[in-house]
Scaffold this motif. Structure first.
Motif, PDB file in Angstrom:
ATOM      1  N   GLY B 655      90.749  73.867  -3.406  1.00 30.48           N
ATOM      2  CA  GLY B 655      91.418  74.419  -4.584  1.00 30.48           C
ATOM      3  C   GLY B 655      92.253  73.356  -5.279  1.00 30.48           C
ATOM      4  N   LEU B 656      92.961  72.561  -4.481  1.00 27.66           N
ATOM      5  CA  LEU B 656      93.783  71.490  -5.059  1.00 27.66           C
ATOM      6  C   LEU B 656      92.907  70.450  -5.757  1.00 27.66           C
ATOM      7  CD1 LEU B 656      96.591  70.744  -2.452  1.00 27.66           C
ATOM      8  CD2 LEU B 656      96.873  71.364  -4.852  1.00 27.66           C
ATOM      9  N   LEU B 657      91.827  70.087  -5.079  1.00 21.59           N
ATOM     10  CA  LEU B 657      90.908  69.108  -5.679  1.00 21.59           C
ATOM     11  C   LEU B 657      90.318  69.648  -6.981  1.00 21.59           C
ATOM     12  CD1 LEU B 657      88.948  67.679  -2.613  1.00 21.59           C
ATOM     13  CD2 LEU B 657      90.450  66.422  -4.156  1.00 21.59           C
ATOM     14  N   THR B 658      89.975  70.931  -6.963  1.00 18.85           N
ATOM     15  CA  THR B 658      89.426  71.571  -8.162  1.00 18.85           C
ATOM     16  C   THR B 658      90.444  71.541  -9.298  1.00 18.85           C
ATOM     17  OG1 THR B 658      88.095  73.015  -6.772  1.00 18.85           O
ATOM     18  CG2 THR B 658      88.399  73.710  -9.042  1.00 18.85           C
ATOM     19  N   LEU B 659      91.678  71.861  -8.950  1.00 15.93           N
ATOM     20  CA  LEU B 659      92.754  71.866  -9.951  1.00 15.93           C
ATOM     21  C   LEU B 659      92.931  70.472 -10.549  1.00 15.93           C
ATOM     22  CD1 LEU B 659      94.985  73.661 -11.191  1.00 15.93           C
ATOM     23  CD2 LEU B 659      96.516  72.802  -9.422  1.00 15.93           C
ATOM     24  N   VAL B 660      92.942  69.474  -9.687  1.00 19.21           N
ATOM     25  CA  VAL B 660      93.105  68.094 -10.163  1.00 19.21           C
ATOM     26  C   VAL B 660      91.963  67.728 -11.115  1.00 19.21           C
ATOM     27  CG1 VAL B 660      93.029  65.669  -9.433  1.00 19.21           C
ATOM     28  CG2 VAL B 660      94.433  67.302  -8.184  1.00 19.21           C
ATOM     29  N   LEU B 661      90.747  68.097 -10.731  1.00 19.02           N
ATOM     30  CA  LEU B 661      89.586  67.786 -11.571  1.00 19.02           C
ATOM     31  C   LEU B 661      89.687  68.477 -12.932  1.00 19.02           C
ATOM     32  CD1 LEU B 661      86.686  67.958  -8.965  1.00 19.02           C
ATOM     33  CD2 LEU B 661      87.341  65.968 -10.303  1.00 19.02           C
ATOM     34  N   LEU B 662      90.115  69.747 -12.916  1.00 19.16           N
ATOM     35  CA  LEU B 662      90.208  70.485 -14.175  1.00 19.16           C
ATOM     36  C   LEU B 662      91.304  69.905 -15.073  1.00 19.16           C
ATOM     37  CD1 LEU B 662      89.668  74.178 -12.993  1.00 19.16           C
ATOM     38  CD2 LEU B 662      88.053  72.678 -14.157  1.00 19.16           C
ATOM     39  N   VAL B 663      92.396  69.463 -14.448  1.00 18.29           N
ATOM     40  CA  VAL B 663      93.468  68.826 -15.236  1.00 18.29           C
ATOM     41  C   VAL B 663      92.929  67.549 -15.889  1.00 18.29           C
ATOM     42  CG1 VAL B 663      95.663  67.599 -15.062  1.00 18.29           C
ATOM     43  CG2 VAL B 663      95.391  69.807 -13.935  1.00 18.29           C
ATOM     44  N   ILE B 664      92.196  66.767 -15.098  1.00 19.37           N
ATOM     45  CA  ILE B 664      91.607  65.531 -15.643  1.00 19.37           C
ATOM     46  C   ILE B 664      90.647  65.868 -16.787  1.00 19.37           C
ATOM     47  CG2 ILE B 664      90.031  63.615 -15.112  1.00 19.37           C
ATOM     48  CD1 ILE B 664      91.257  63.616 -12.272  1.00 19.37           C
ATOM     49  N   ALA B 665      89.817  66.892 -16.556  1.00 22.20           N
ATOM     50  CA  ALA B 665      88.853  67.293 -17.590  1.00 22.20           C
ATOM     51  C   ALA B 665      89.569  67.726 -18.863  1.00 22.20           C
ATOM     52  CB  ALA B 665      87.968  68.423 -17.069  1.00 22.20           C
ATOM     53  N   GLY B 666      90.654  68.493 -18.703  1.00 21.06           N
ATOM     54  CA  GLY B 666      91.429  68.952 -19.856  1.00 21.06           C
ATOM     55  C   GLY B 666      92.019  67.772 -20.631  1.00 21.06           C
ATOM     56  N   MET B 667      92.522  66.780 -19.889  1.00 23.59           N
ATOM     57  CA  MET B 667      93.121  65.615 -20.548  1.00 23.59           C
ATOM     58  C   MET B 667      92.054  64.802 -21.292  1.00 23.59           C
ATOM     59  SD  MET B 667      95.782  64.529 -17.575  1.00 23.59           S
ATOM     60  CE  MET B 667      96.289  62.998 -18.298  1.00 23.59           C
ATOM     61  N   ILE B 668      90.915  64.652 -20.650  1.00 21.64           N
ATOM     62  CA  ILE B 668      89.823  63.913 -21.316  1.00 21.64           C
ATOM     63  C   ILE B 668      89.427  64.638 -22.598  1.00 21.64           C
ATOM     64  CG2 ILE B 668      87.385  63.248 -21.143  1.00 21.64           C
ATOM     65  CD1 ILE B 668      87.837  62.877 -18.131  1.00 21.64           C
ATOM     66  N   PHE B 669      89.300  65.930 -22.490  1.00 21.40           N
ATOM     67  CA  PHE B 669      88.846  66.728 -23.624  1.00 21.40           C
ATOM     68  C   PHE B 669      89.864  66.693 -24.766  1.00 21.40           C
ATOM     69  CE2 PHE B 669      86.685  70.430 -25.462  1.00 21.40           C
ATOM     70  CZ  PHE B 669      85.385  70.006 -25.246  1.00 21.40           C
ATOM     71  N   ARG B 670      91.141  66.675 -24.399  1.00 25.59           N
ATOM     72  CA  ARG B 670      92.185  66.656 -25.421  1.00 25.59           C
ATOM     73  C   ARG B 670      92.175  65.331 -26.191  1.00 25.59           C
ATOM     74  NH1 ARG B 670      98.200  67.040 -23.433  1.00 25.59           N
ATOM     75  NH2 ARG B 670      97.788  64.851 -23.108  1.00 25.59           N
ATOM     76  N   ASN B 671      91.874  64.273 -25.476  1.00 29.08           N
ATOM     77  CA  ASN B 671      91.932  62.955 -26.103  1.00 29.08           C
ATOM     78  C   ASN B 671      90.614  62.499 -26.707  1.00 29.08           C
ATOM     79  OD1 ASN B 671      94.710  62.309 -25.572  1.00 29.08           O
ATOM     80  ND2 ASN B 671      94.142  62.297 -23.423  1.00 29.08           N
ATOM     81  N   ARG B 672      89.592  63.295 -26.537  1.00 31.21           N
ATOM     82  CA  ARG B 672      88.292  62.901 -27.083  1.00 31.21           C
ATOM     83  C   ARG B 672      88.188  63.261 -28.558  1.00 31.21           C
ATOM     84  NH1 ARG B 672      82.567  63.806 -24.925  1.00 31.21           N
ATOM     85  NH2 ARG B 672      82.297  62.153 -26.437  1.00 31.21           N
ATOM     86  N   GLU B 673      87.435  62.451 -29.271  1.00 29.58           N
ATOM     87  CA  GLU B 673      87.089  62.828 -30.636  1.00 29.58           C
ATOM     88  C   GLU B 673      85.784  63.608 -30.546  1.00 29.58           C
ATOM     89  OE1 GLU B 673      87.024  59.254 -33.018  1.00 29.58           O
ATOM     90  OE2 GLU B 673      89.010  59.758 -33.757  1.00 29.58           O
ATOM     91  N   LEU B 674      85.869  64.886 -30.828  1.00 29.16           N
ATOM     92  CA  LEU B 674      84.700  65.734 -30.600  1.00 29.16           C
ATOM     93  C   LEU B 674      83.650  65.581 -31.687  1.00 29.16           C
ATOM     94  CD1 LEU B 674      86.580  68.899 -29.384  1.00 29.16           C
ATOM     95  CD2 LEU B 674      85.268  67.319 -28.010  1.00 29.16           C
ATOM     96  N   ALA B 675      84.117  65.187 -32.869  1.00 27.52           N
ATOM     97  CA  ALA B 675      83.152  65.019 -33.952  1.00 27.52           C
ATOM     98  C   ALA B 675      82.616  63.588 -33.946  1.00 27.52           C
ATOM     99  CB  ALA B 675      83.817  65.312 -35.280  1.00 27.52           C
ATOM    100  N   THR B 676      81.539  63.407 -34.666  1.00 28.48           N
ATOM    101  CA  THR B 676      80.940  62.080 -34.751  1.00 28.48           C
ATOM    102  C   THR B 676      80.847  61.689 -36.210  1.00 28.48           C
ATOM    103  OG1 THR B 676      78.821  63.191 -34.720  1.00 28.48           O
ATOM    104  CG2 THR B 676      79.575  62.233 -32.651  1.00 28.48           C
ATOM    105  N   TYR B 677      80.441  60.482 -36.415  1.00 32.00           N
ATOM    106  CA  TYR B 677      80.294  60.004 -37.777  1.00 32.00           C
ATOM    107  C   TYR B 677      79.068  60.677 -38.391  1.00 32.00           C
ATOM    108  CZ  TYR B 677      79.778  56.587 -41.560  1.00 32.00           C
ATOM    109  OH  TYR B 677      79.668  55.972 -42.783  1.00 32.00           O
ATOM    110  N   SER B 678      79.286  61.440 -39.455  1.00 33.16           N
ATOM    111  CA  SER B 678      78.192  62.235 -40.036  1.00 33.16           C
ATOM    112  C   SER B 678      77.048  61.369 -40.506  1.00 33.16           C
ATOM    113  CB  SER B 678      78.709  63.027 -41.230  1.00 33.16           C
ATOM    114  OG  SER B 678      79.835  63.739 -40.859  1.00 33.16           O
ATOM    115  N   ALA B 679      77.391  60.199 -41.005  1.00 31.78           N
ATOM    116  CA  ALA B 679      76.344  59.364 -41.585  1.00 31.78           C
ATOM    117  C   ALA B 679      75.618  58.547 -40.530  1.00 31.78           C
ATOM    118  CB  ALA B 679      76.952  58.437 -42.620  1.00 31.78           C
ATOM    119  N   GLN B 680      75.895  58.854 -39.244  1.00 34.08           N
ATOM    120  CA  GLN B 680      75.266  58.091 -38.166  1.00 34.08           C
ATOM    121  C   GLN B 680      73.772  58.311 -38.188  1.00 34.08           C
ATOM    122  OE1 GLN B 680      76.817  59.081 -34.397  1.00 34.08           O
ATOM    123  NE2 GLN B 680      75.745  57.484 -33.327  1.00 34.08           N
TER     124      GLN B 680
END
Lengths: 435, 680
Positions: B655-680
Motif C-alpha cells: 500500500g505504501l509503495l502504491t501510494l508513493v508511485l501514485l504521488v510520483i505519477a501525480g507530480m509527473i502529470f502535473r508538470n507535463r505539458e499535455l498538449a503538443t505542437y499542433s503544427a507538428q
C-alpha cells in the motif's frame, strides 16, 4: 450602391451599422478582463532541447466579460497554441496568462470554462449520452441538473435520436456536435471554441454561429479561433489576427472591416428609370462626384437554400440515421431556464442586458433609415422622400440571429456591408487569398 | 416493432421497480424451496450416519489399538508396563490421541451430511441473482440461463461422457460471464457518484469492458477457467486433482489478471494522452492526482471483479471436487472401499493437508550450534584477511556476508545429516496453536541418500513421544508426509522461554543383514523436514490469499499507471512487465545472484562486467523479495497458512509503495505539458 430587390434598406458602413451588433458585444471592451495575455511566447523544443518552432511570439491581448473575441490567422499562426496556454495544457515559455485573474493551472477556474478543441477528441467506446454524463460528472453536477442538461444539449445538437450509438460510429460532424455539447455542459462563463465549425454541415455551421451570437448576447465571454473568416466575421465583436505567432492586427470588426467610402441602398426591384433618377439625385447632391456604381439583383446564398431544403425535409418527416436538425438552444443556456434550476446560474454569471427572448424569436428590426447618421443622412432623407412608402420588413421564420440581409451579413449584429465589398486585403493576404 | 426495439423495450422494463420487486420475491421463494427439499433429503440420509468413538481406536484398552490407515503412528502398548504410574500416563496419552483422531474423523463424517455447505452455495447463488435483478439484468440473465439450459441440458441428459465435459465448459462459461457482467454492473453502481475520481474510474471500467485489448484477456480468463475442470485426469489421486486445479485456477487467473492490469493501466493513461482525449478531461475541474487516482481505481475495480469471479469459481469448483470427487480407494465420496477404514489416505491428506491453512515449523538450531557458527565465521574472516594481505587478489577479499552464508550452509547440512547407526533429535517449537486446534499435525520430510537413485528405498526410524518407535521405508529424494498426534507436543523451556515443543528423534538404522560397507549417511535438505499443523480453514485461507492477490494487482496497476504518465504505451508496458517479472522472481534472482559472483569459483577469474549487474540486481531483488515470498497461490495449493499478519504486512508495505508511485505519477502529470505542437 443600389440593389434592386424586395425591400429597401440602407446600410451605411460606419459606426451606426456595426453598432447594431448588440448581442455579441454587450459586454464590450469595457467589461472586466476574463482572459489577460501579456507578452506570451511559446517555443517548442526537440528532444535535444533545440528550438523546433516558436509558435507564439510576444503576444498580448485581453478578452473582456461578455465579449465574443476572435483569434484569426492561417494554419500554424499560433491560435491553438495560445488557446492551449490559456487552458493550461501548455506552459508559456515567457509572458503571463491570467484567466479570471488566476493562472491557467488553477483548477477552480476550470469550472467556469467550456472548451471545444480543434478536433473532437472523444472516448470511442462511449455513446453520446455517456460522453456528456462523464463530462457532467467531472463538474460534479447533481443528477437532476445533469440529466436535464444532457437531454437539452442532445436535443440542441440534434443527436437525441442517436444518443445510444457509440461515438466511434458517428460521422465527423456528429462528433463535432457532441464535442460542442460537452463544452457547454457546465454552462460556462468563458467558452473557448477552436475551429468550431470544422466538419459541420451548413446547418450545423449556422447553428454554431447562431449559438455563439446567442451566448454572446447572454453575456458569455467567447474566444473563437478560426481560419474560416466568415465564421469569425459573423460572430465576433473584436479580434486579433495572428501570423507567425505574432499579432498583426487587433480591433473591433467595424474598425478592421469597414469600407467607409462606399454606401449600399437596398430596395424592392427598381426599373432602369428609377435607378437613373436615384443616380441623378446622388450626383446632384454630391456635385457630380458620386453616383450609382453598380446595380444588381442579390442572389440567395447557398447556405440559405440548403437550410430551406433540409427544413422542408424535416417537416415532411424524411427518415435519416444521421444527426437531426438540431433544436433550439438548450433551455439551461437561456436565462429563463437558469431561474428554473433554482440557482439562477446564468443570470448570476452574466452581466449586462440579457434579453429574455429565446434565440429563435425574431428581433424587432431596427428602422434602417433612422440608424443612419452623419454626413449622408440628408441624402438618405431625400431618397426616402422620393420613393413610395415602403412596407416594413416581413418577420422571418428564421431565428433573428440567422436572419440575413440580401448581402449575406448576419442579423442585426453583423456588419451590413456586402461581403464581397469588404476590404479583405489583410485577411486574404494572411489566409493565402482563400475564401 | 423490430427485434432491436423489442429487446430495448424489454431492457427498459427489467429496470423498473415493479419488475425488480416481483423478480426478487420469485428468486427468494425458489431458493427457499430448493433448500427445504435438500434439507429433507439430507436428514433422511443422516439416519444412517455412523459415529467414531475412542473405543474404535483403542478397544477395551487391553487390545492393540486399531490403526486407521497406513502411516498413522502406532499406538503404544497398553497394559504390561513395568511401572504403574508410567502405565497410567501412557494410557492417558493413548486416550488423548484416540480422542483427537475420533473427533477429526467425526468432523469428516459431519461434512458428508452437512447441509450448511449446500445452504452456503444456495445463499451465495441467490446474492448475485438478486444483485442481477436489482442491477437491471434480471431478464437478460433469465434469457441467458434458458439458452444455456437448452444447450447444456441435452448434452447432460443424452450425451456421453465427452459431451458432459463440453456441457460443463459451456455451463461454466455462461455462469462466469454472467457473474462478471453482474459484478461489473455493481462496480459501475459503486462508481456512480459525481466526482472526478469516480467518473474517471467508471470510464476505465467501460473502457475495459468495451475495448478489444482488454476484452481478449477477460474472455481468455473466463474460457480458461471453464475449460480447466475438463482437463483434470480422473485417474490421479483426488488430492493431486484438487491441487492441480487450485494451482492452474488460482495461479493462472492471477497471472492473466495481472497481465490485463498492466496492459489496461498503461493503455488507459497512454492512449488518452496519445489520442488527445486528455485535453478535454484536464480542461475540466480535475486535478492531476485525481486523474491518476481515477485511472488506477478503475483498473483496480476491474481487477477486483475479475479476481472475484475467478476466485469464487475456483473455490466453488474445488469444493465441488472435494464433495463429489472420488479419492483413491473410495467407492463413494468419503466412503472407503475397505470398511475397516474410516477414511482413505488420499482423503485424509486432502482434508488435513491440502484444503486447510497449515502453519509449519522447521527444526530449531541448537544454541551451541549457532554459537559455533559465529565463532567459525570470525575465524574464517581472520584467515581470509591474512590470505588477502598476501595475495592482494580481489578474489581473496574477505566478505563477511558470503562467509556467513557458507558457514551456515555447512553447519545446517551437518545438522541435518545422520550417519549409519546414528540418531539425531530435532526440536520443533511454537506448536501452541497446534494444541489449540487439536487436529493431527503433519511431518513432511525428504531423505537424500547418496545419488538419490529413484529405485533406492531407505529405512527411517522415528521416535515420537508417547508412541512406540516405528520405521518407514521411503524412496530417496521424494517428499513424504506422516500424521502426528498433537498429544506428542509437550510444554518445555527453550532458551528460558516456555514453548510447546515436539522432540522428534530420527535414527538411521540398518538391519543386521546389511553389511557395513553398504550403509550410507542420510540427510535432509535445508527445507526437507518440517512439522505443520492446521491453523486455519481453507475458506478463510482462500479469502486471505485473494486479498493479497488484489493488493498485488493494485500495486502492479500503480506501476503501469506511473510508467504511462510519461512513457508511450509500448515502453510503459515494457517497463511494467519488467517490474512485474522482477518482483515475482525476486527470490529466485536473489538466490541466483549468490552464484553470479564476478569472481569465478574455479578459475578465480574476475569478470568486471558482472559488478554493475550485481550492484543493480541485488538491491532490487532484495527490496522486492518480500513481494515474491508472499506467494499466495503457492501457499494455497500446498495448504500453507497465509496469516492475517502476512495480509497486513502486504497491505501496509505494498500500500505504501502504491501510494508513493501514485504521488510520483501525480507530480509527473502535473508538470507535463499535455498538449503538443499542433503544427507538428
Amino acid at each position: 450602391m443600389v440593389t434592386p430587390s424586395g425591400s429597401v434598406s440602407v446600410a451605411e458602413s460606419g459606426d451606426a451599422a456595426i453598432g447594431a451588433v448588440g448581442g455579441a458585444s454587450s459586454g464590450g471592451p469595457g467589461g472586466p478582463a476574463v482572459v489577460a495575455v501579456q507578452g506570451l511566447s511559446k517555443t517548442f523544443k526537440d528532444f535535444w532541447l533545440r528550438t523546433r518552432a516558436k509558435a507564439v511570439d510576444n503576444l498580448s491581448f485581453t478578452v473582456h466579460k461578455g465579449e465574443v473575441f476572435g483569434l484569426l490567422g492561417p494554419n500554424g499562426s499560433g491560435k491553438s497554441t495560445s488557446i492551449k496556454v490559456i487552458l493550461g495544457l501548455l506552459k508559456p515559455t515567457s509572458g503571463r496568462v491570467a484567466v479570471f485573474g488566476k493562472p491557467p493551472s488553477n483548477v477552480a477556474i476550470k469550472r467556469r470554462i467550456g472548451y471545444l478543441p480543434e478536433e473532437s477528441y472523444l472516448y470511442p467506446f462511449l455513446n453520446a449520452r455517456e460522453t456528456l454524463e462523464y463530462y457532467a460528472k467531472l463538474f460534479q453536477l447533481d443528477r437532476t441538473v445533469r440529466e436535464r442538461r444532457i437531454d437539452e444539449l442532445l436535443d440542441m445538437v440534434g443527436l437525441a435520436s442517436v444518443q445510444y450509438r457509440q461515438v466511434k460510429e458517428y460521422s465527423k460532424g456528429m462528433q463535432r456536435r457532441i464535442g460542442l455539447a460537452q463544452a457547454l455542459i457546465n454552462d460556462p462563463e468563458l467558452l473557448i471554441l477552436d475551429e468550431p465549425t470544422t466538419g459541420l454541415d451548413p446547418i450545423g455551421t449556422r447553428q454554431v454561429k447562431d449559438l455563439i451570437i446567442e451566448l454572446g448576447r447572454r453575456g458569455k465571454s467567447i474566444i473563437l479561433s478560426s481560419h474560416l473568416l466568415t465564421d469569425v466575421e459573423d460572430c465576433v465583436s473584436r479580434m486579433v489576427i495572428l501570423y507567425g505567432g505574432k499579432k498583426r492586427a487587433e480591433g473591433t470588426c467595424e474598425s478592421l472591416l469597414s469600407v467607409t467610402d462606399r454606401s449600399v441602398i437596398e430596395s424592392d426591384s427598381l426599373d432602369d428609370a428609377t435607378v437613373a433618377r436615384i443616380d441623378q439625385v446622388i450626383r446632384a447632391a454630391s456635385g457630380g462626384e458620386r453616383g450609382v456604381q453598380r446595380v444588381f439583383h442579390p442572389r440567395q446564398k447557398l447556405e440559405d437554400l440548403f437550410v430551406d431544403i433540409v427544413e422542408r425535409a424535416t417537416r415532411e418527416r424524411v427518415e435519416t440515421s444521421g444527426a437531426k436538425h438540431g433544436g433550439q438552444t438548450a433551455e439551461f443556456l437561456r436565462s429563463q431556464a437558469a431561474a428554473t434550476e433554482g440557482a439562477g446560474l446564468l443570470d448570476a454569471l452574466t452581466s449586462g442586458p440579457a434579453p429574455s427572448a429565446p434565440m429563435t424569436e425574431p428581433v424587432k428590426p431596427e428602422p434602417a433609415l433612422s440608424a443612419t447618421s452623419g454626413p449622408d443622412a440628408d441624402l438618405l432623407g431625400t431618397l426616402a422622400s422620393e420613393v413610395p412608402a415602403l412596407p416594413s420588413a416581413p418577420p422571418s421564420a428564421l431565428p433573428s440571429a440567422l436572419k440575413r440581409d440580401a448581402t449575406g451579413s448576419t442579423g442585426p449584429g453583423a456588419p451590413a456591408k456586402p461581403a464581397d465589398q469588404i476590404n479583405r486585403s489583410l485577411l486574404d493576404e494572411l489566409s493565402g487569398g482563400e475564401r | 416493432m423490430n427485434l432491436t426495439d423489442f429487446i430495448g423495450k424489454l431492457n427498459r422494463w427489467q429496470q423498473t421497480l415493479a419488475f425488480k420487486v416481483v423478480a426478487s420475491i420469485v428468486a427468494i421463494a425458489l431458493a427457499i424451496g430448493v433448500m427445504v427439499t435438500y434439507s429433507v433429503r439430507a436428514a433422511a440420509d443422516a439416519q444412517e450416519r455412523q459415529r467414531v468413538t475412542v473405543r474404535d481406536f483403542i478397544g477395551d484398552m487391553g487390545e492393540e489399538p486399531k490403526v486407521p490407515q497406513a502411516g498413522a503412528p502406532a499406538a503404544p502398548a497398553g497394559p504390561g508396563a513395568v511401572d504403574a504410574a508410567a502405565d497410567r500416563e501412557a494410557r492417558k496419552q493413548l486416550v488423548q490421541q484416540a480422542d483427537s483422531l475420533a473427533r477429526f474423523y467425526n468432523r469428516l463424517i459431519d461434512r458428508k451430511y452437512s447441509t450448511a455447505g449446500f445452504g452456503g452455495v444456495v445463499g451465495l447463488t441467490l446474492v448475485p441473482v438478486l444483485g442481477a435483478i436489482w442491477l437491471g439484468l434480471g431478464l437478460t440473465y433469465l434469457a441467458l440461463g434458458l439458452l444455456a439450459a437448452l444447450v447444456v441440458g441435452p448434452m447432460l441428459l443424452f450425451g456421453g461422457p465427452s459431451w458432459r465435459g463440453v456441457a460443463v465448459f459451456v455451463g461454466g462459461t455462461v455462469v462466469l460471464a454472467a457473474s462478471f457482467a453482474a459484478l461489473i454492473q455493481l462496480l459501475r453502481l459503486l462508481l456512480s457518484p459525481a466526482t472526478p475520481i469516480t467518473a474517471i474510474a467508471r470510464n476505465v471500467v467501460a473502457e475495459a469492458v468495451r475495448l478489444k485489448i482488454s476484452l481478449v484477456f477477460i474472455v481468455m480468463l473466463i474460457l480458461a477457467l471453464a475449460l480447466l475442470p475438463g482437463l483434470l485426469d480422473e485417474q490421479t489421486p483426488l488430492r493431486y486433482r484438487v491441487q492441480s486445479f487450485l494451482q492452474y485456477g488460482a495461479s493462472g487467473s492471477f497471472w492473466i489478471t495481472a497481465v490485463l492490469v498492466l496492459v489496461l493501466s498503461a493503455a488507459t493513461v497512454a492512449f488518452e494522452q496519445r489520442d488527445k482525449i486528455v485535453w478535454q478531461t484536464m480542461t475540466k475541474p480535475v486535478r492531476p492526482w485525481e486523474f491518476v487516482v481515477g485511472k488506477w481505481l478503475g483498473v483496480v475495480g476491474v481487477s477486483a471483479v475479475l479476481l472475484g469471479v475467478s476466485s469464487t469459481g475456483v473455490f466453488f469448483f474445488a469444493d465441488y471436487l472435494r464433495r463429489t470427487g472420488l479419492a483413491v480407494e473410495e467407492v463413494r465420496p468419503y466412503v472407503p472401499e475397505d470398511p475397516s477404514k474410516i477414511a482413505t489416505e488420499d482423503r485424509l491428506i486432502l482434508e488435513s493437508q491440502v484444503l486447510v491453512g497449515r502453519q509449519s515449523t522447521r527444526p530449531l538450531l541448537p544454541k551451541e550450534l549457532t554459537e559455533r557458527i559465529v565463532e567459525a565465521v570470525r575465524e574464517r574472516m581472520v584467515e581470509q584477511a591474512k590470505k588477502y594481505e598476501q595475495s592482494r587478489d580481489p578474489a581473496d577479499a574477505p566478505d563477511e556476508a558470503k562467509l556467513q552464508r557458507q558457514v551456515e550452509g555447512e553447519a545446517l547440512t551437518a545438522f541435518l545429516s545422520i550417519g549409519p547407526s546414528q540418531s539425531r533429535t530435532y526440536q520443533f517449537v511454537g506448536l501452541e496453536a497446534a494444541r489449540t486446534f487439536d487436529l493431527p499435525m503433519t511431518l513432511r520430510y525428504k531423505v537424500n541418500v547418496g545419488a538419490n537413485n529413484p529405485d533406492d528405498f531407505h529405512n527411517v526410524t522415528f521416535f515420537v513421544p508417547g508412541s512406540q518407535p516405528f520405521q518407514r521405508r521411503v524412496p530417496a529424494g521424494q517428499s513424504m508426509t506422516m500424521p502426528l498426534s498433537t498429544s506428542a507436543v509437550q510444554v518445555a523451556q527453550v532458551d528460558g522461554r516456555e514453548t510447546a515443543l515436539l522432540s522428534l528423534t530420527i535414527a538411521n538404522i540398518y538391519g543386521p543383514e546389511v553389511p557395513e560397507s553398504a550403509m550410507k549417511t542420510m540427510s535432509f535438505p535445508p527445507d526437507g523436514i518440517e512439522v505443520s499443523f492446521v491453523r486455519s480453514s481453507f475458506e478463510a485461507n482462500y479469502l486471505r490469499v485473494a486479498l493479497v492477490m488484489l493488493v498485488k494487482l493494485a500495486f502492479l496497476s500503480a506501476v503501469a499507471v506511473t510508467a504511462a504518465t510519461f512513457l508511450s504505451f509500448p515502453v510503459a508496458c515494457l517497463v511494467s512487465f519488467g517490474a512485474f517479472l522482477m518482483a515475482e522472481g525476486a527470490s529466485a534472482v536473489s538466490t541466483a545472484l549468490d552464484n553470479f559472483g564476478p569472481i569465478d569459483g574455479q578459475t578465480q577469474a574476475v569478470s568486471y562486467w558482472k559488478y554493475p549487474v550485481v550492484w543493480i540486481a541485488r538491491p532490487i531483488s532484495e527490496s522486492m523479495k518480500f513481494y515474491a515470498e508472499l506467494d499466495p497461490t503457492g501457499k494455497l495449493v500446498e495448504g500453507r497458512l497465509l496469516g492475517w499478519g502476512d495480509v497486513g504486512f502486504s497491505v501496509v508495505l505494498l500500500g505504501l509503495l502504491t501510494l508513493v508511485l501514485l504521488v510520483i505519477a501525480g507530480m509527473i502529470f502535473r508538470n507535463r505539458e499535455l498538449a503538443t505542437y499542433s503544427a507538428q
